[in-house]
Write a protein that holds these residues in place. Structure first.
Motif, PDB file in Angstrom:
ATOM      1  N   PRO A  75       0.808  -1.223   0.000  1.00 18.73           N
ATOM      2  CA  PRO A  75       0.000   0.000   0.000  1.00 18.73           C
ATOM      3  C   PRO A  75       0.840   1.272   0.000  1.00 18.73           C
ATOM      4  O   PRO A  75       1.826   1.378   0.723  1.00 18.73           O
ATOM      5  CB  PRO A  75      -0.804  -0.106   1.305  1.00 18.73           C
ATOM      6  CG  PRO A  75      -0.832  -1.558   1.616  1.00 18.73           C
ATOM      7  CD  PRO A  75       0.453  -2.115   1.120  1.00 18.73           C
ATOM      8  N   GLY A  76       0.447   2.214  -0.841  1.00 16.56           N
ATOM      9  CA  GLY A  76       1.078   3.528  -0.840  1.00 16.56           C
ATOM     10  C   GLY A  76       2.442   3.608  -1.479  1.00 16.56           C
ATOM     11  O   GLY A  76       3.123   4.633  -1.376  1.00 16.56           O
ATOM     12  N   THR A  77       2.878   2.542  -2.168  1.00 19.06           N
ATOM     13  CA  THR A  77       4.224   2.549  -2.746  1.00 19.06           C
ATOM     14  C   THR A  77       4.242   3.004  -4.212  1.00 19.06           C
ATOM     15  O   THR A  77       5.292   2.996  -4.843  1.00 19.06           O
ATOM     16  CB  THR A  77       4.878   1.156  -2.640  1.00 19.06           C
ATOM     17  OG1 THR A  77       4.006   0.180  -3.221  1.00 19.06           O
ATOM     18  CG2 THR A  77       5.148   0.788  -1.189  1.00 19.06           C
ATOM     19  N   GLY A  78       3.094   3.381  -4.755  1.00 15.09           N
ATOM     20  CA  GLY A  78       3.073   3.916  -6.121  1.00 15.09           C
ATOM     21  C   GLY A  78       3.018   2.855  -7.197  1.00 15.09           C
ATOM     22  O   GLY A  78       3.589   3.035  -8.278  1.00 15.09           O
ATOM     23  N   LYS A  79       2.301   1.774  -6.945  1.00 15.48           N
ATOM     24  CA  LYS A  79       2.216   0.681  -7.918  1.00 15.48           C
ATOM     25  C   LYS A  79       1.571   1.153  -9.230  1.00 15.48           C
ATOM     26  O   LYS A  79       2.116   0.916 -10.314  1.00 15.48           O
ATOM     27  CB  LYS A  79       1.423  -0.487  -7.332  1.00 15.48           C
ATOM     28  CG  LYS A  79       1.089  -1.602  -8.325  1.00 15.48           C
ATOM     29  CD  LYS A  79       0.319  -2.720  -7.667  1.00 15.48           C
ATOM     30  CE  LYS A  79      -1.000  -2.271  -7.124  1.00 15.48           C
ATOM     31  NZ  LYS A  79      -1.966  -1.870  -8.176  1.00 15.48           N
ATOM     32  N   THR A  80       0.427   1.807  -9.135  1.00 17.58           N
ATOM     33  CA  THR A  80      -0.273   2.274 -10.342  1.00 17.58           C
ATOM     34  C   THR A  80       0.575   3.300 -11.090  1.00 17.58           C
ATOM     35  O   THR A  80       0.684   3.264 -12.317  1.00 17.58           O
ATOM     36  CB  THR A  80      -1.645   2.869  -9.970  1.00 17.58           C
ATOM     37  OG1 THR A  80      -2.426   1.864  -9.316  1.00 17.58           O
ATOM     38  CG2 THR A  80      -2.392   3.334 -11.213  1.00 17.58           C
ATOM     39  N   ILE A 106      -4.657  -4.459 -20.400  1.00 12.97           N
ATOM     40  CA  ILE A 106      -4.635  -4.336 -18.940  1.00 12.97           C
ATOM     41  C   ILE A 106      -5.948  -4.906 -18.419  1.00 12.97           C
ATOM     42  O   ILE A 106      -7.022  -4.433 -18.798  1.00 12.97           O
ATOM     43  CB  ILE A 106      -4.515  -2.864 -18.498  1.00 12.97           C
ATOM     44  CG1 ILE A 106      -3.308  -2.192 -19.161  1.00 12.97           C
ATOM     45  CG2 ILE A 106      -4.406  -2.776 -16.976  1.00 12.97           C
ATOM     46  CD1 ILE A 106      -3.339  -0.683 -19.089  1.00 12.97           C
ATOM     47  N   CYS A 107      -5.862  -5.940 -17.601  1.00 12.98           N
ATOM     48  CA  CYS A 107      -7.089  -6.483 -17.029  1.00 12.98           C
ATOM     49  C   CYS A 107      -7.004  -6.521 -15.513  1.00 12.98           C
ATOM     50  O   CYS A 107      -5.915  -6.616 -14.938  1.00 12.98           O
ATOM     51  CB  CYS A 107      -7.440  -7.848 -17.613  1.00 12.98           C
ATOM     52  SG  CYS A 107      -6.074  -8.877 -18.112  1.00 12.98           S
ATOM     53  N   THR A 108      -8.159  -6.425 -14.870  1.00 16.09           N
ATOM     54  CA  THR A 108      -8.244  -6.343 -13.414  1.00 16.09           C
ATOM     55  C   THR A 108      -9.419  -7.193 -12.932  1.00 16.09           C
ATOM     56  O   THR A 108     -10.331  -7.491 -13.705  1.00 16.09           O
ATOM     57  CB  THR A 108      -8.469  -4.885 -12.952  1.00 16.09           C
ATOM     58  OG1 THR A 108      -9.774  -4.475 -13.393  1.00 16.09           O
ATOM     59  CG2 THR A 108      -7.435  -3.934 -13.524  1.00 16.09           C
ATOM     60  N   ALA A 116      -9.434   2.783 -12.077  1.00 13.18           N
ATOM     61  CA  ALA A 116      -8.311   3.470 -11.426  1.00 13.18           C
ATOM     62  C   ALA A 116      -7.096   3.548 -12.349  1.00 13.18           C
ATOM     63  O   ALA A 116      -6.489   4.615 -12.506  1.00 13.18           O
ATOM     64  CB  ALA A 116      -7.949   2.774 -10.122  1.00 13.18           C
ATOM     65  N   ILE A 117      -6.731   2.432 -12.969  1.00 11.69           N
ATOM     66  CA  ILE A 117      -5.555   2.488 -13.842  1.00 11.69           C
ATOM     67  C   ILE A 117      -5.883   3.204 -15.150  1.00 11.69           C
ATOM     68  O   ILE A 117      -5.042   3.908 -15.715  1.00 11.69           O
ATOM     69  CB  ILE A 117      -4.959   1.086 -14.099  1.00 11.69           C
ATOM     70  CG1 ILE A 117      -3.593   1.242 -14.787  1.00 11.69           C
ATOM     71  CG2 ILE A 117      -5.895   0.187 -14.903  1.00 11.69           C
ATOM     72  CD1 ILE A 117      -2.695   0.039 -14.670  1.00 11.69           C
TER      73      ILE A 117
END
Length: 491
Positions: A75-80, A106-108, A116-117
């Motif tokens: 969490p909060g590490t800037g993955k997106t 890109i699939c989720t 979001a992405i």
């Protein structure tokens, strides 16, 4: 079944799901050397800034290989943020070319994650909107949509025989047009629909974002329907957060079926991924939360690997008058008088003593923050309904842990409900970690200290609060001024 057959018949596809990689020290060393020399050219004149781990991850994901890669993003590490830059780099034309020949899928596992992405890509503005398409199910309500994504979606009106509009639904473009898009974003559930428009191998890269929330077989869909040997599969997410969720008892209670363990979680446990940056990189710098929140999550779930970067506003709620320690915005409020009640209809649980405490904390917090900055989390729907009814506010989000995954609030207040030795949902480490890491600036946990102390992670969290003098057993009137309290601090 179609995906299973494709994967089991083709060794090139099965190797993407069961990688035969071996750890070879000399190859790892060579890759490190190449990466060190390759980072500066890759980010020369970059309009955005990235930390070291983000740069390494982007470098690894943009290599011209077809191996499976994991982006482990706590969490909060800037993955997106990191994924969006990776996609930008992949679609950047090579020298002498006007366009890249790569295409990205890109699939989720959810529409929320896909939106979001998609929003991150639209905001970066490195592609024209007509080169990006967000596939949305026709059953999704267009009135509740994210209007920022209107430029990359397609809608049509359903009319009656008199040509009067009945409703508006999402639509898919003509098959030939679908093939022209450089980026397609959809849920894993939409992949069979997409398969009718494009051939296997059409996409050079398949990204699965929030992959830790996806059942393994959903990712087999992407590989079995749309991948070939040349396709690069990249899974991004956090296997230490809440995994796949199901309401089917046999799948949720019997670990032998493997439904609750994602492919990402299965991979992360393997040494070939753990020890090789060609196949996995974990982001470490937390840009979201106060260091006190980051520290306990890092200790319990990430082997002390997370780094608190003290982002702007991280200490903005450290001087609230009801805090026990000014520089430690975490509270554990023990309620041992509460009793569990079980709903006859839903079999869900609530604890009215905790409801009263939660409401009191919300009132205190509303003197300092806006309602939309507060999130109340409970593992049980019955408890969430009871709190929601008492608060009577549309702006304050009161939800279960599952509904909060992927979002954040300045203030998170957690009601744990259970009073018996059996913690039920609350004994799940992934659920616990997901709940506490939603908080940015203030975390308040309300629960039965005796009950929670029977579980190892909860006991450590309670001890952590005790070590920092932030245990509460009841409310007290505190008329002491902030100036007096600051003066009493031993700095």
């Amino acid at each position: 079944m179609q995906s299973i057959k494709a994967v089991t018949k083709c060794s090139d596809l099965s190797e993407k799901i069961f990688p035969p990689y071996k750890v070879k020290a000399n190859e790892v060393h060579n890759f490190h050397a190449q990466m060190c020399s390759g980072l500066d050219p890759l980010f020369y004149n970059s309009p955005k800034s990235f930390n070291q781990k983000q740069k390494e991850a982007i470098y690894a994901m943009t290599r011209p290989v077809n191996t499976t890669f994991l982006l482990f993003g706590p969490p909060g590490t800037g993955k997106t943020y990191t994924l969006v830059e990776t996609i930008r780099q992949l679609l950047k034309p090579e020298s002498g070319k006007t366009k890249s020949d790569r295409t990205i899928l890109i699939c989720t596992p959810s529409n929320m994650a896909a939106d979001a992405i998609a929003e991150g890509i639209v905001d970066r503005n490195f592609m024209l909107p007509d080169e990006i398409f967000r596939i949305v199910s026709a059953s999704r309500d267009t009135f509740q949509r994210n209007v920022k994504l209107d430029c990359i979606t397609k809608r049509k009106n359903i009319t009656d025989p008199n040509h009067k509009t009945i409703c508006t639904v999402y639509d898919l473009p003509n098959y030939d047009i679908v093939k022209e898009y450089k980026i397609i974003i959809c849920t894993l559930g939409s992949l069979p629909r997409l398969k009718s428009c494009v051939d296997s191998g059409h996409f050079s890269h398949i990204f699965v974002d929030e992959a830790a929330q996806a059942p393994e077989m959903d990712i087999w869909l992407a590989v079995g329907l749309l991948a070939t040997k040349k396709t690069r599969l990249i899974l991004a997410g956090d296997p230490k957060q809440l995994g796949p969720v199901t309401t089917v008892d046999v799948l949720s209670t019997n670990e032998n079926y493997g439904y609750k363990k994602s492919m990402l979680a299965r991979y992360v446990d393997k040494n070939i991924f753990k020890n090789d940056p060609r196949y996995l990189i974990q982001l470490t710098d937390n840009h979201r939360s106060h260091e006190g929140i980051v520290k306990i999550s890092s200790e319990l779930f990430y082997e002390n690997s997370l780094v608190a970067t003290k982002p702007a506003g991280h200490d903005s709620l450290c001087c609230l008058p009801f805090l026990q320690k000014l520089d430690f915005p975490i509270l554990f409020h023990s309620v041992v008088s509460g009793k569990e009640e079980t709903s006859v209809e839903t079999r869900s649980k609530r604890n009215l003593a905790e409801v009263a405490i939660i409401v009191e904390y919300v009132k205190k917090c509303l003197k300092h923050v806006k309602p939309r900055d507060i999130g109340v989390v409970s593992p049980y729907k019955y408890q969430a309904e009871s709190i929601r009814k008492r608060l009577n506010s549309k702006e304050i989000t009161v939800e279960t842990v599952e509904k909060f995954q992927g979002s954040e609030r300045r203030v998170i207040i957690i009601s744990t409900v259970r009073t018996s030795g059996n913690l039920g949902f609350m004994a799940d480490n992934l659920r616990f970690n997901t709940a506490i890491t939603r908080a940015k600036h203030l975390l308040i946990v309300v629960g039965n200290i005796n009950s929670l102390s029977t579980q190892k992670s909860w006991k450590r969290f309670i001890d952590y609060c005790r070590e920092n003098g932030s245990m509460v057993k009841g409310f007290r009137d505190n008329h002491e001024s902030i100036q007096q309290r600051l003066a009493n601090l031993h700095i």
